[in-house]
Design an enzyme around this catalytic site. Sequence first.
Site, PDB file in Angstrom:
ATOM      1  N   ASN A 146      12.121 -38.367 -13.587  1.00 18.37           N
ATOM      2  CA  ASN A 146      13.534 -38.173 -13.211  1.00 18.37           C
ATOM      3  C   ASN A 146      13.876 -38.790 -11.860  1.00 18.37           C
ATOM      4  O   ASN A 146      14.998 -39.261 -11.670  1.00 18.37           O
ATOM      5  CB  ASN A 146      13.910 -36.688 -13.270  1.00 18.37           C
ATOM      6  CG  ASN A 146      13.186 -35.867 -12.242  1.00 18.37           C
ATOM      7  OD1 ASN A 146      12.057 -36.175 -11.880  1.00 18.37           O
ATOM      8  ND2 ASN A 146      13.829 -34.824 -11.756  1.00 18.37           N
ATOM      9  N   GLY A 222       6.326 -31.880 -12.038  1.00 21.79           N
ATOM     10  CA  GLY A 222       6.663 -31.967 -13.462  1.00 21.79           C
ATOM     11  C   GLY A 222       6.973 -30.598 -14.018  1.00 21.79           C
ATOM     12  O   GLY A 222       7.338 -29.674 -13.270  1.00 21.79           O
ATOM     13  N   THR A 224       6.666 -26.871 -15.733  1.00 22.57           N
ATOM     14  CA  THR A 224       5.837 -25.717 -15.377  1.00 22.57           C
ATOM     15  C   THR A 224       4.595 -25.633 -16.272  1.00 22.57           C
ATOM     16  O   THR A 224       3.479 -25.400 -15.777  1.00 22.57           O
ATOM     17  CB  THR A 224       6.682 -24.436 -15.469  1.00 22.57           C
ATOM     18  OG1 THR A 224       7.751 -24.556 -14.530  1.00 22.57           O
ATOM     19  CG2 THR A 224       5.862 -23.199 -15.139  1.00 22.57           C
ATOM     20  N   GLY A 227       2.123 -28.143 -15.248  1.00 23.34           N
ATOM     21  CA  GLY A 227       1.544 -27.750 -13.963  1.00 23.34           C
ATOM     22  C   GLY A 227       0.411 -26.748 -14.131  1.00 23.34           C
ATOM     23  O   GLY A 227      -0.615 -26.824 -13.444  1.00 23.34           O
ATOM     24  N   GLU A 244       4.880 -28.870  -7.833  1.00 22.10           N
ATOM     25  CA  GLU A 244       6.345 -28.814  -7.721  1.00 22.10           C
ATOM     26  C   GLU A 244       6.876 -28.834  -9.144  1.00 22.10           C
ATOM     27  O   GLU A 244       6.836 -29.865  -9.807  1.00 22.10           O
ATOM     28  CB  GLU A 244       6.864 -30.020  -6.924  1.00 22.10           C
ATOM     29  CG  GLU A 244       6.308 -30.129  -5.519  1.00 22.10           C
ATOM     30  CD  GLU A 244       6.683 -28.965  -4.625  1.00 22.10           C
ATOM     31  OE1 GLU A 244       7.687 -28.283  -4.921  1.00 22.10           O
ATOM     32  OE2 GLU A 244       5.970 -28.722  -3.644  1.00 22.10           O
ATOM     33  N   CYS A 278      15.419 -31.495 -10.586  1.00 21.41           N
ATOM     34  CA  CYS A 278      14.766 -30.180 -10.541  1.00 21.41           C
ATOM     35  C   CYS A 278      15.690 -29.151  -9.906  1.00 21.41           C
ATOM     36  O   CYS A 278      15.764 -28.008 -10.345  1.00 21.41           O
ATOM     37  CB  CYS A 278      13.442 -30.275  -9.799  1.00 21.41           C
ATOM     38  SG  CYS A 278      13.554 -31.083  -8.199  1.00 21.41           S
ATOM     39  N   GLU A 456       6.489 -29.607  -0.187  1.00 17.39           N
ATOM     40  CA  GLU A 456       6.469 -31.003   0.227  1.00 17.39           C
ATOM     41  C   GLU A 456       7.436 -31.137   1.395  1.00 17.39           C
ATOM     42  O   GLU A 456       8.237 -30.241   1.657  1.00 17.39           O
ATOM     43  CB  GLU A 456       6.882 -31.907  -0.939  1.00 17.39           C
ATOM     44  CG  GLU A 456       5.836 -31.845  -2.049  1.00 17.39           C
ATOM     45  CD  GLU A 456       5.970 -32.930  -3.101  1.00 17.39           C
ATOM     46  OE1 GLU A 456       5.044 -33.753  -3.215  1.00 17.39           O
ATOM     47  OE2 GLU A 456       6.962 -32.927  -3.821  1.00 17.39           O
TER      48      GLU A 456
HETATM   49  P1  NDP Z   1       6.014 -33.522 -17.356  1.00 14.92           P
HETATM   50  O1  NDP Z   1       5.312 -32.279 -16.937  1.00 14.92           O
HETATM   51  O2  NDP Z   1       6.154 -33.795 -18.795  1.00 14.92           O
HETATM   52  O3  NDP Z   1       5.301 -34.812 -16.743  1.00 14.92           O
HETATM   53  C1  NDP Z   1       5.149 -35.030 -15.360  1.00 14.92           C
HETATM   54  C2  NDP Z   1       4.018 -36.011 -15.136  1.00 14.92           C
HETATM   55  O4  NDP Z   1       2.788 -35.387 -15.537  1.00 14.92           O
HETATM   56  C3  NDP Z   1       4.126 -37.288 -15.963  1.00 14.92           C
HETATM   57  O5  NDP Z   1       3.585 -38.360 -15.218  1.00 14.92           O
HETATM   58  C4  NDP Z   1       3.256 -36.947 -17.156  1.00 14.92           C
HETATM   59  O6  NDP Z   1       2.779 -38.053 -17.868  1.00 14.92           O
HETATM   60  C5  NDP Z   1       2.123 -36.197 -16.495  1.00 14.92           C
HETATM   61  N1  NDP Z   1       1.349 -35.323 -17.382  1.00 14.92           N
HETATM   62  C6  NDP Z   1       1.735 -34.782 -18.554  1.00 14.92           C
HETATM   63  N2  NDP Z   1       0.730 -34.027 -19.070  1.00 14.92           N
HETATM   64  C7  NDP Z   1      -0.293 -34.096 -18.190  1.00 14.92           C
HETATM   65  C8  NDP Z   1      -1.596 -33.535 -18.142  1.00 14.92           C
HETATM   66  N3  NDP Z   1      -2.056 -32.746 -19.119  1.00 14.92           N
HETATM   67  N4  NDP Z   1      -2.395 -33.816 -17.099  1.00 14.92           N
HETATM   68  C9  NDP Z   1      -1.942 -34.612 -16.090  1.00 14.92           C
HETATM   69  N5  NDP Z   1      -0.716 -35.174 -16.063  1.00 14.92           N
HETATM   70  C10 NDP Z   1       0.101 -34.917 -17.108  1.00 14.92           C
HETATM   71  O7  NDP Z   1       7.432 -33.492 -16.619  1.00 14.92           O
HETATM   72  P2  NDP Z   1       8.665 -34.475 -16.823  1.00 14.92           P
HETATM   73  O8  NDP Z   1       8.203 -35.866 -16.587  1.00 14.92           O
HETATM   74  O9  NDP Z   1       9.353 -34.130 -18.078  1.00 14.92           O
HETATM   75  O10 NDP Z   1       9.570 -34.081 -15.562  1.00 14.92           O
HETATM   76  C11 NDP Z   1      10.601 -33.158 -15.608  1.00 14.92           C
HETATM   77  C12 NDP Z   1      10.155 -31.840 -15.000  1.00 14.92           C
HETATM   78  O11 NDP Z   1       9.801 -32.038 -13.642  1.00 14.92           O
HETATM   79  C13 NDP Z   1      11.285 -30.797 -14.971  1.00 14.92           C
HETATM   80  O12 NDP Z   1      10.774 -29.544 -15.347  1.00 14.92           O
HETATM   81  C14 NDP Z   1      11.710 -30.783 -13.506  1.00 14.92           C
HETATM   82  O13 NDP Z   1      12.326 -29.596 -13.110  1.00 14.92           O
HETATM   83  C15 NDP Z   1      10.398 -31.027 -12.834  1.00 14.92           C
HETATM   84  N6  NDP Z   1      10.610 -31.529 -11.471  1.00 14.92           N
HETATM   85  C16 NDP Z   1      10.309 -30.718 -10.411  1.00 14.92           C
HETATM   86  C17 NDP Z   1      10.566 -31.134  -9.108  1.00 14.92           C
HETATM   87  C18 NDP Z   1      10.220 -30.267  -7.935  1.00 14.92           C
HETATM   88  O14 NDP Z   1      10.130 -30.812  -6.832  1.00 14.92           O
HETATM   89  N7  NDP Z   1      10.010 -28.981  -8.101  1.00 14.92           N
HETATM   90  C19 NDP Z   1      11.183 -32.437  -8.820  1.00 14.92           C
HETATM   91  C20 NDP Z   1      11.470 -33.196 -10.022  1.00 14.92           C
HETATM   92  C21 NDP Z   1      11.186 -32.749 -11.285  1.00 14.92           C
HETATM   93  P3  NDP Z   1       3.616 -38.732 -19.082  1.00 14.92           P
HETATM   94  O15 NDP Z   1       3.824 -40.076 -18.573  1.00 14.92           O
HETATM   95  O16 NDP Z   1       2.767 -38.689 -20.303  1.00 14.92           O
HETATM   96  O17 NDP Z   1       4.881 -37.972 -19.260  1.00 14.92           O
END
Ligand code: NDP
Length: 475
Positions: A146, A222, A224, A227, A244, A278, A456
């Site tokens: 995002n 990413g 929850t 995470g 995060e 987020c 962060e």
């Molecule tokens: P995801 O959890 O789907 O993915 C985040 C990243 O993690 C991607 O690079 C993804 O790879 C990778 N990933 C997925 N599965 C694994 C795993 N098992 N082990 C290691 N890495 C993995 O999140 P989204 O990309 O859909 O992002 C949106 C989410 O992020 C929302 O919930 C949003 O609220 C949150 N977010 C939180 C922020 C904060 O600061 N609190 C800021 C911005 C967003 P892949 O390329 O396969 O997707």
Amino acid sequence: MQMLIGGAWTPAAQGEVIGVFNPATGELLDQVPLGRAEDVDAAAGAAAGAGPRWSAVPPRERGKRLYAAAQAIRERKEALALLLTREQGKPLAEARNEILGAANVLEYYASIAGTLAGTAAALPGYGHAAVVPQPLGVCAAIVPWNMPALILAWKLGPALLAGNTMVVKPSRSTPLVSLHIAGIVGDACGVPGAVNMVTGTGSGAGEALVAHPVVRHVSFTGQTDTGRRVAARASGDLKQVSLELGGSDPMIVCGDADIAAAVAGALHGRFYNCGQTCTAVKRLYVEAPVYDEFLRKLAAGARAIRVGNGIEPGVAMGPLHRAADRDRLCAMVAALQEDGLARVVAGGGIPGGASPAGQFMEPTILAEPDPAAPVLTEEIFGPVLPVVRVEDLDEAIASANRSRYGLGASIWTRDLAAAARAAEQVRCGIFWVNQHLKIPPDVPFGGTGASGIGRENGMSAPQRYMETKTVLVRP
Ligand code: NDP
């Protein structure tokens, strides 16, 4: 594009690739390597090899190099913003804002390079004590789609300033701008291998990176549930973890608020980045005396937002990044309306005239949703805003806290006592008064509960990528 490993642009060991598509048109933009465990291993090895050279660069010189990286990003702002719009979908103005935001973050860390010194004290009976901060070593960063440029900078800036080397896995669907920025920062650091980037999927390269024995810290942004998996995997060999995660930010509008400003704040807070932020405004609680006026103005504002391909002038909201999310959200809104669990007062579907290849959705306002409706209980990552009527501030605060998330929250009021009470009682990591969404790099940012652990940004961010060694000297 290729991966960045040890300062060189590198294909995947097995030669596989994945496509990167434009969510506004469906067009194939580029292909990147489908990195796997052996590629992660090569990147982690390169980072470990670069560690002694990078950590030997004095902190202020590291700061200067981060500053140079920020300048290079600023110089390439237009090209990077255009690429960001094309791979992520956000309007060009938002993309420019994000690219400049990434440069701003690196400049911030450059500006605090002088604060990394340790402490020394005479301890009677023990001699002299020195507390020396040291880098952790190889740090991993996992970035979502995002905000691929800004969140990357949130991780690269403090970890590199602290003297660590990095292996980053960007999202599989937004790797292009991330690769460019990694290349720029890596060049500016001047130590090949200080910054490495492995493209691929979360279940492939992501999991391999989290589990890699050389990695000492994992900074993950990413969902929850992801995470949780990352934390469990990283715990095996006691890596430090910062998470995060998702959010469901409440915004409270009091009866005495500046309604025009609050309406504008809610529209910006929800529909910026097509609602895929987020800390977007995800639940709106409005006091009864101003509810009807507020709702009417909000709905009119939502209807006026021009949706389309983010590279077109005048477009204020782009497509959803992922097609499945658009379809799921449209179905959820239709079901809520059909089951009488909310009233659609603006939007609700696919905009007329939108390109069928694009993943567009109308800015959607839902009036008086049922408290148990998923639009209030789950994180809604898209352009749908539920507006709840509340009797008073107590009800607003209690409703705001009825969520497993605790990322951001805001109140809109002219009454500073009300603002102070809400700031104290709403469970969150960042609280705004008469604004929402603002995240300056100068202050800590992060969430509580299901929104994650760790922070962060801010002066203390580099310390989170360091550990101290205490040296006691008896003269
Ligand atoms: P995801 O959890 O789907 O993915 C985040 C990243 O993690 C991607 O690079 C993804 O790879 C990778 N990933 C997925 N599965 C694994 C795993 N098992 N082990 C290691 N890495 C993995 O999140 P989204 O990309 O859909 O992002 C949106 C989410 O992020 C929302 O919930 C949003 O609220 C949150 N977010 C939180 C922020 C904060 O600061 N609190 C800021 C911005 C967003 P892949 O390329 O396969 O997707």
